[in-house]
Design an enzyme around this catalytic site. Structure first.
Site, PDB file in Angstrom:
ATOM      1  N   CYS A 107     -36.457  -0.677  17.854  1.00  0.00           N
ATOM      2  CA  CYS A 107     -37.104  -2.046  18.129  1.00  0.00           C
ATOM      3  C   CYS A 107     -38.552  -2.089  17.810  1.00  0.00           C
ATOM      4  O   CYS A 107     -39.197  -1.204  18.198  1.00  0.00           O
ATOM      5  CB  CYS A 107     -36.765  -2.486  19.643  1.00  0.00           C
ATOM      6  N   SER A 160     -51.613 -13.568  14.570  1.00  0.00           N
ATOM      7  CA  SER A 160     -52.374 -12.478  14.783  1.00  0.00           C
ATOM      8  C   SER A 160     -53.231 -11.828  13.726  1.00  0.00           C
ATOM      9  O   SER A 160     -52.417 -11.633  12.767  1.00  0.00           O
ATOM     10  CB  SER A 160     -51.328 -11.096  15.213  1.00  0.00           C
ATOM     11  N   GLN A 181     -45.624 -13.398  11.168  1.00  0.00           N
ATOM     12  CA  GLN A 181     -45.576 -12.654   9.805  1.00  0.00           C
ATOM     13  C   GLN A 181     -45.436 -13.535   8.722  1.00  0.00           C
ATOM     14  O   GLN A 181     -45.411 -13.102   7.513  1.00  0.00           O
ATOM     15  CB  GLN A 181     -44.143 -11.959  10.018  1.00  0.00           C
ATOM     16  N   ASN A 222     -39.845 -10.120  11.804  1.00  0.00           N
ATOM     17  CA  ASN A 222     -40.530  -8.748  11.534  1.00  0.00           C
ATOM     18  C   ASN A 222     -39.783  -7.598  11.114  1.00  0.00           C
ATOM     19  O   ASN A 222     -40.492  -6.690  10.597  1.00  0.00           O
ATOM     20  CB  ASN A 222     -41.752  -8.640  12.755  1.00  0.00           C
ATOM     21  N   THR A 239     -64.975 -13.610  27.966  1.00  0.00           N
ATOM     22  CA  THR A 239     -66.009 -13.817  26.839  1.00  0.00           C
ATOM     23  C   THR A 239     -65.357 -13.137  25.454  1.00  0.00           C
ATOM     24  O   THR A 239     -64.741 -12.198  25.430  1.00  0.00           O
ATOM     25  CB  THR A 239     -67.048 -12.658  27.001  1.00  0.00           C
ATOM     26  N   HIS A 242     -54.318  -9.078  12.970  1.00  0.00           N
ATOM     27  CA  HIS A 242     -53.900  -7.594  12.587  1.00  0.00           C
ATOM     28  C   HIS A 242     -52.872  -7.527  11.508  1.00  0.00           C
ATOM     29  O   HIS A 242     -52.661  -6.587  10.683  1.00  0.00           O
ATOM     30  CB  HIS A 242     -54.020  -6.354  13.488  1.00  0.00           C
ATOM     31  N   ALA A 278     -51.401 -11.875  19.373  1.00  0.00           N
ATOM     32  CA  ALA A 278     -50.316 -12.931  19.361  1.00  0.00           C
ATOM     33  C   ALA A 278     -49.541 -13.061  20.541  1.00  0.00           C
ATOM     34  O   ALA A 278     -49.099 -14.142  21.026  1.00  0.00           O
ATOM     35  CB  ALA A 278     -49.276 -12.927  18.109  1.00  0.00           C
ATOM     36  N   THR A 279     -49.241 -11.633  21.035  1.00  0.00           N
ATOM     37  CA  THR A 279     -48.393 -11.595  22.376  1.00  0.00           C
ATOM     38  C   THR A 279     -49.081 -12.659  23.532  1.00  0.00           C
ATOM     39  O   THR A 279     -48.393 -13.367  24.168  1.00  0.00           O
ATOM     40  CB  THR A 279     -48.349 -10.389  22.904  1.00  0.00           C
TER      41      THR A 279
HETATM   42  N1  PLP Z   1     -44.583 -11.777  16.871  1.00  0.00           N
HETATM   43  C1  PLP Z   1     -44.275 -10.924  15.625  1.00  0.00           C
HETATM   44  C2  PLP Z   1     -43.087 -11.721  14.748  1.00  0.00           C
HETATM   45  C3  PLP Z   1     -44.592  -9.700  15.309  1.00  0.00           C
HETATM   46  O1  PLP Z   1     -44.390  -8.987  14.325  1.00  0.00           O
HETATM   47  C4  PLP Z   1     -45.792  -9.260  16.341  1.00  0.00           C
HETATM   48  C5  PLP Z   1     -46.189  -7.901  16.216  1.00  0.00           C
HETATM   49  O2  PLP Z   1     -45.535  -6.988  15.854  1.00  0.00           O
HETATM   50  C6  PLP Z   1     -46.026  -9.979  17.375  1.00  0.00           C
HETATM   51  C7  PLP Z   1     -45.332 -11.373  17.519  1.00  0.00           C
HETATM   52  C8  PLP Z   1     -47.101  -9.630  18.398  1.00  0.00           C
HETATM   53  O3  PLP Z   1     -48.379  -9.607  17.658  1.00  0.00           O
HETATM   54  P1  PLP Z   1     -49.610  -8.771  18.625  1.00  0.00           P
HETATM   55  O4  PLP Z   1     -49.561  -7.480  18.051  1.00  0.00           O
HETATM   56  O5  PLP Z   1     -50.785  -9.439  17.937  1.00  0.00           O
HETATM   57  O6  PLP Z   1     -49.050  -9.079  20.025  1.00  0.00           O
END
Ligand code: PLP
Length: 361
Positions: free
Chosen positions: A308, A188, A171, A143, A226, A190, A72-73
């Site tokens: 954090c 994301s 989330q 989160n 890929t 996971h 997600a990042t």
């Molecule tokens: N945004 C939120 C609200 C999250 O809780 C997290 C992960 O902790 C992320 C973004 C980032 O996700 P990823 O681990 O897939 O980079």
């Protein structure tokens, strides 16, 4: 061990693991293809990726495109860095409780405005926002404290200023509907019982982004590299399962919330009581030594509320944003649960934590 850190990550669903195994083939198999190769083995892998894309698409509003990313990042980076308005210097506004993936990316780029949240951890729909904003980033579920943001109202505010709305749906995905009003949504795998190492950005139809990773032109030219059919298949299976089980999971999570809420009755809840996801409890107790508590409760995996969530060692900007003093943040803990947490585990974990906390008094 009892795992109560579902906002950090979630266990892989057995169904997702099975789907992944089918795409981890060795030389004797035909399931190791590069999904971007034109031959038969490549096309089989490409078909698996597209099945997964359709499954992941069910998490999002109808229409739009799903672009697979590594996390997600990365999806958030693509949304922000790939935005033409932002690239040409327009302002970005974001809520003070966004994840570091948003805050640090925005700050690395340039012009920004941080929008405050109230003591309840919720952004006010009439919050002051500059008129010249090109992109507004607001998360759906926080989160750290689990609060739910008023996305429809923020979408209206974005429209008024002509800004695009980016929603961090990490989330919320698989647990509730993702917002129809968003222009882009990051998720994301996971966090919804899929594998680590894959995320996605949903982009509304008609919106074009500037490529963020250049190379072979995969993912409509926006994210070269890929793809892993195994990761895509695992994400797809996890998404399909989350959609199918949404009500059942929510009912189970609600019953665990009741146990946790009753157990931590005498503690103070961080964030809104009403506007929140019930798979998270962030609570504090005056004078609590959280480091000691965690070392005395090694059997239970939970989080220090003050840390954090990015793991950077910085104090929680979220607890600061809701007005907590350092000492209050440092006496806070975060518990998170979900589909595979049993009622017995929840009861036991609460007793272990409460007993250790009481022994400090
Ligand atoms: N945004 C939120 C609200 C999250 O809780 C997290 C992960 O902790 C992320 C973004 C980032 O996700 P990823 O681990 O897939 O980079």
């Amino acid at each position: 061990m009892i795992y109560l850190d579902y906002q950090a990550t979630t266990p892989l669903a057995p169904e997702a693991r099975d789907a992944m195994m089918a795409w981890l083939g060795g030389p004797e198999s035909d399931s190791f293809g590069n999904p971007h190769s034109p031959h038969r083995i490549g096309r089989m892998a490409a078909a698996a990726v597209e099945v997964a894309r359709d499954q992941v698409a069910q998490l999002f509003p109808p229409g739009g495109q799903v672009i697979f990313t590594g996390s997600a990042t990365e999806a958030i980076n693509l949304a922000i860095r790939g935005n033409a308005a932002v690239r040409s210097g327009e302002h970005i506004a974001f809520s003070a409780i966004e994840h570091a993936a948003v805050i640090d990316t925005v700050k690395a780029i340039g012009n920004w405005t941080e929008l405050p949240v109230g003591a309840d951890g919720v952004i006010a729909p009439d919050v002051d926002m500059p008129k010249y904003v090109g992109l507004l980033a607001v998360m759906q579920v926080n989160n750290e404290i689990g609060t739910i943001q008023p996305i429809p109202e923020m979408a209206k505010r974005a429209k008024e200023t002509g800004a695009l709305l980016l929603v961090d749906g990490v989330q919320a995905a698989g647990k509730m509907a993702l917002p129809q009003e968003a222009d882009m949504i990051a998720v994301s795998a996971h966090k919804l019982h899929g594998p680590k190492g894959i995320g996605a950005l949903w982009v509304r139809d008609g919106l074009s982004l500037i490529p963020h990773v250049e190379g072979g032109g995969q993912e409509q030219g926006l994210r070269s590299g890929t793809l892993s059919p195994a990761l895509c298949a695992g994400f797809g299976a996890a998404a399909a399962l989350a959609v199918e089980r949404q009500e059942e999971d929510a009912a189970h999570i609600e019953s665990l919330w009741q146990i946790a809420r009753d157990a931590f009755d005498g503690w103070t809840l961080n964030g809104s009581v009403e506007q929140r996801w019930h798979g998270n409890l962030n609570v504090r107790k005056d004078g609590l030594d959280v480091a000691r508590l965690m070392s005395e409760c090694r059997e239970v995996m939970f989080s220090a509320g003050s840390a954090c969530a990015s793991g950077s060692g910085r104090t929680s900007h979220v607890l600061r944003a809701i007005g907590l003093a350092d000492a209050q943040a440092k006496s806070s803990i975060r518990l998170g649960w979900g589909r595979y947490t049993t009622r017995e585990d929840m009861q036991r974990a609460c007793s272990i934590i409460l007993e250790a906390a009481d022994s400090q008094a």
